[in-house]
Design an enzyme around this catalytic site. Sequence first.
Site, PDB file in Angstrom:
ATOM      1  CG  PHE A   1      38.351  33.553  32.467  1.00  0.00           C
ATOM      2  CD1 PHE A   1      37.021  33.570  32.128  1.00  0.00           C
ATOM      3  CD2 PHE A   1      38.731  34.114  33.668  1.00  0.00           C
ATOM      4  CE1 PHE A   1      36.082  34.156  32.968  1.00  0.00           C
ATOM      5  CE2 PHE A   1      37.802  34.699  34.515  1.00  0.00           C
ATOM      6  CZ  PHE A   1      36.479  34.719  34.163  1.00  0.00           C
TER       7      PHE A   1
ATOM      8  CG  HIS B   1      40.402  43.768  38.469  1.00  0.00           C
ATOM      9  ND1 HIS B   1      39.159  43.861  39.059  1.00  0.00           N
ATOM     10  CD2 HIS B   1      40.574  42.444  38.190  1.00  0.00           C
ATOM     11  CE1 HIS B   1      38.611  42.652  39.114  1.00  0.00           C
ATOM     12  NE2 HIS B   1      39.448  41.770  38.619  1.00  0.00           N
TER      13      HIS B   1
END
Lengths: 559, 233
Positions: free
Chosen positions: A116, A346
């Site tokens: 990630f 987000h």
Amino acid sequence: MAEVIIIGGGIAGLSAALEIAASGVKALIFSKVHPLRSHSVAAQGGINAALRNHPDGKNDSWEAHMIDTIKGGDFLNDQEAVALMCREGAKRVMELEKMGCPFSRTPEGRIAQRPFGGGVFPRAAYAADRTGHAMLNTLYEQCMRAREEGRIDFYDEWHVLSVIASGSKCLGIAARNMRDSEIKPFPAGAVIIATGGAGRIYSHSTNALINTGMGIALGYFAGVSLKDMEFVQFHPTTLYGTNILISEGARGEGGWLLNKDGKRFLSDYPDSASSMEMAPRDIVARNIIKEIRRGGGVEDEYVYLDLRHLGEEKIQERLPGIRELSIKFAGIDPAKELIPVQPGQHYTMGGIDVNIKCETGLNGLFAAGEASCVSVHGANRLGGNSLLEALVFGAVAGKSASEYAEGAEKYPEAFLKESEAGLKEKTSFLMNSRTGKSQWDIWEEMRKTMMETAGIFRNRDGLTKGLNIISRLIGEYDGISLSDRGGVMNMELYWAEELRGSLRVAEAVLIGALAREDFPGRDDERFLKHSVIEYNSGSPELSLKDVDVSYCSPAERRY
Amino acid sequence: MKDYTFRISRFSPARDATPYFREYKLRLGDSSTVLDALFYIFKNLDPTLGFRFSCRGSVCGSCAMKINGGHRLACETQASGLGNLITISPVSNLPVIKDLIVDMEHFWKNYRAIKPFLVFNSSGREEHIVSPHERKRLNGLVECILCGICFSSCPVTGLDENYLGPAALLKLARFLEKERGETRERLYPGITRHGVWSCRKAYNCQESCPKNLSPAKAVRNIIFKTAGKAFRK
């Protein structure tokens, strides 16, 4: 039996509930939706923990995870809290696995991990690209076991209207049963706010429609401070049009970002030139916007995410949800076509100010997960750390709250009845209004204003203008007009109740952002601080407090 | 942009003896979903309209309803593919609370009846070893979003109120798949007359599942796996 009330039935709330139930205290979960409809269910890519299951992750450690997290947050994280999260991570993920969470597996049969952004090792454990769904369902299943044994009760579709406090003590909550609009006070030994983020104060958000930030405001109105509200994460890849999330897992598995000429443009920007698509979210999102402003965007609105080279088989195995969403919502099959993506709001890094034990400034009131700010994410959360925070600090809050509740006296209900009277007045004001402005005009103006003035790039003029508009909307709220007088599932009333919280949360974001000057360079002397905002009966007051840098010192970020 | 007429089933228990249809005329953009349309109506034409929502992205299972006769999720159903007249009513087999909102307690009661949880031992720091092959056996059993569409489109749940229904049985299949030393007997309540043996193989569940799962197939597998054993005691 002592009782703890949890507001919110997502991963943080359920994690807290299981911890409370295990300690012999009863957990009551209040949620405005059925818990499995919570936004946690939409988390896609993974949960970080230094499990060392990936061949490239053999040298991973909780310390490495901590350093990545701190650097990712631009050193504005409280480092002791980060250390706790990273140390506890592996244990909590293992526990979840034992509960039956259907993680994807390595060829050796261990929990699979993927890279990630911002992580030096691949450490995001995943269940395909439905990690949140897998985790939330697993926790809810365990709650069903505790429910059978009378240790957890659920109040689904109850809308919590206020946290009731007297002096320095939290005494319980007042909530409205959405099925019949009855408002009832509930005394409790302790209360945990675990209501998630405030994405829907913005017009372009990946968040569920229920993420209004009202839960954050519940604490704020009760007198606890909000911290670092200006730190709002914009995810680089949301589907153009609907802003539905396209997981960072898509880049973790090897996806590319392309401009309108088909070039991997991240190489043109110094802070992402080496890590490219694997730079942290804030950097990738900023560089996408810069590229669009430079003229590299398609229709000046979006760029492309290219997964085609991964091949249909890998996409179907690792990213089946992304493929399904792209087909259903954009009519595009990522195995054959480019996905149009743009940054969108987000994640809410800020939230209710809590310490490492999830305690707020009010005795008996705790907060966990996205609604809280224990400050593990600093100014920018790394992908894979939100599920981890919810899981770990949900349990921490559960432990703190059950210990507190065991020692707390149950407050006489007479006090709560008084509060109830006040609340009925509040609601009847909404129910009786007939002439004012439509709440939808206020919602729309707030969301547009936040997007324009408190988005990825901000400056003093814009923020000041934004704050003026939000202040005006707060004034206009008192005169809104509702026309549904029904008591059963009155959704107009529900939205109006939420709006009151959303406006104040939006205001706090702007006030926090104005506390930081718009310099491109760093100024740790003045800005290595947390912003803290108190409601102060409607005239918010800002102060600054120090950041805990006990483990590593600030440095410039390059990826 | 395209013009539509939405015929929406309305019911308010305090006011109405029976549900009735009300029509709304509106204009929608090309990529509008049915959920977008409901919000448009709610905000601009009729603030009393009741419907559930949450993720708007096909993962939370809130917005199941009958759209032109078929059970669908409103959030993932594009209006443009449905013609100009779109009829919407609440899902079948569950009592209506208001308009498109149904009381799902019966559905959740069945979910709880199969004891949908692993009784686990938390000792040890290592995970269980599950080969990718074994993990694959869970595919199709763990993606359910519990929207209730299978329950509402099943011909048996409408007739036999004690039938557990497709979603609960799919969940049961998942817990039979992963034993880890716990007793299978715990799960036997689901393997009775009102459990797997009541499925009539209509396969409506498979047809209507928004996640392309097949509870019916899971029911078959449970029967193959457990036939006889449930009746031993």
